[in-house]
Design a protein around this motif. Structure first.
Motif: not given
Length: 361
Positions: A19-20, A30, A16, A23, A32-34, A311-312
């Motif tokens: 992924k953050g 940030v 996670s 992004s 919207a999609q990584s 969560d992101k």
């Protein structure tokens, strides 16, 4: 995210965080999609710390695809043209030196060698030959900052090893000793953010948390990269032990640290908490620290960091990049924002915790 220390949940948290990190196109920006690739646009210290965290995690997992992804970011940036050389723009060079060794890339090694030679021969130095904290915004004449040890001195250690230039490795160790001399607070055992030779003072006398964390993290990393010997190793180990003992007294019950370590009215700060947790584990790894006395402190740091991954995959309560403050109030007003160094310091900590747990089970 709920804290859980089993390997599966650590792996999920690290994925996670990665992924953050991917992004982020800029500080606080940030997508919207990584992306499968690293999006961060600017070559500077913020992404330099992020790349180091991503690299160490990929190496720990022997993830060749992740290492190649980091390499693609470097090729993209090199093709675009590298920025002006200064302390903060040196930060990404640390991972490039390690990647050059891993992939046996002579073109990357040549860039590392040219950059390190510039630092050694040309970059402005203060009195007593410290690295002046030259940055893109200003020259900071006669100033030493604790950030410099991670941003530039560690790179010189890695470059010296890669390029077989022992004078660069010696220079890296000297910079630690020089900075410790002027930034150390002998009363508390902690470190001030900066020192100026022009006025011969420590600015606001700020015991800034992330600044201290650069020391907690980078002293063990220096041992990892080039293994200081003799009296230098003895001095660095004892300074490190004194600092972590003092940090233990500053930790809150929830595991976090305040932006100003000695001021409970200042905001709490997650990147420093992650870096301190990592620095403790790294000290155990390098034989500088006995974990018995600091196990509870590490677990508190872990809980504090994991519960701040949203969560992101973004670590929350990370303060923005911090210039030198001339008042303590300055540090209290720094806002929080998503940053690649926040992602990296959390990744370093969780990856080291997973590795340490696997070796001790």
């Amino acid at each position: 995210m709920q804290a859980n220390t089993n390997t599966h949940n650590l792996n999920e948290a690290l994925a996670s965080l990665s992924k953050g990190f991917r992004s982020l196109k800029g500080i606080g920006n940030v997508e919207a999609q990584s992306s499968d690739d690293i999006l961060f646009d600017e070559w500077d210290w913020e992404v330099g710390v992020g790349l180091y965290g991503d690299f160490r995690d990929a190496k720990e997992r022997n993830d060749q695809a992740a290492l190649e992804r980091i390499g693609r970011w470097y090729d993209w940036q090199i093709q675009r043209g590298l920025p002006r050389r200064q302390v903060n723009s040196t930060a990404p060079m640390l991972t490039l030196a390690l990647l050059a060794e891993h992939f046996q890339r002579e073109d990357w090694k040549n860039i590392v060698e040219e950059w390190a030679d510039w630092i050694h021969t040309t970059m402005p130095k203060t009195e007593e030959e410290g690295y002046q904290h030259l940055v893109k915004e200003r020259d900071n004449d006669g100033e030493l900052w604790d950030d410099t040890l991670f941003m530039a001195a560690l790179f010189m250690g890695a470059a010296g090893k890669l390029c077989q230039r022992p004078e660069w490795s010696e220079e890296a160790q000297y910079q630690y000793l020089c900075h410790i001399r002027f930034l150390g607070d002998t009363h508390s055992g902690l470190f001030y953010h900066g020192w100026t030779f022009l006025g011969r003072h420590n600015f606001a006398n700020a015991l800034w948390a992330r600044g201290n964390a650069w020391l907690t993290l980078s002293i063990p990393e220096l041992f990892r990269i080039l293994k200081p010997q003799s009296v230098t190793a003895r001095q660095l180990k004892n300074v490190y032990l004194t600092q972590v003992k003092a940090l233990k007294e500053c930790q809150r019950e929830d595991g976090m640290f305040h932006t100003l370590l000695d001021d409970p009215s200042s905001p709490i700060e997650a990147s420093a908490t992650a870096a301190i947790g990592y620095g403790l584990l790294a000290g155990c790894r390098e034989g500088l620290l006995d974990i018995t006395e600091y196990r509870d402190m590490i677990h508190l740091c872990l809980n504090a960091v994991v519960t701040r991954i949203n969560d992101k995959g973004i670590v929350e309560e990370v303060s923005d990049g911090t210039a030198m403050g001339h008042s303590l109030e300055f540090y209290k007003q720094i806002g929080n924002t998503p940053t690649p160094y926040g992602q990296a310091l959390a990744s370093l900590f969780l990856s080291e915790y997973r590795s340490f747990t696997n070796k001790t089970n």
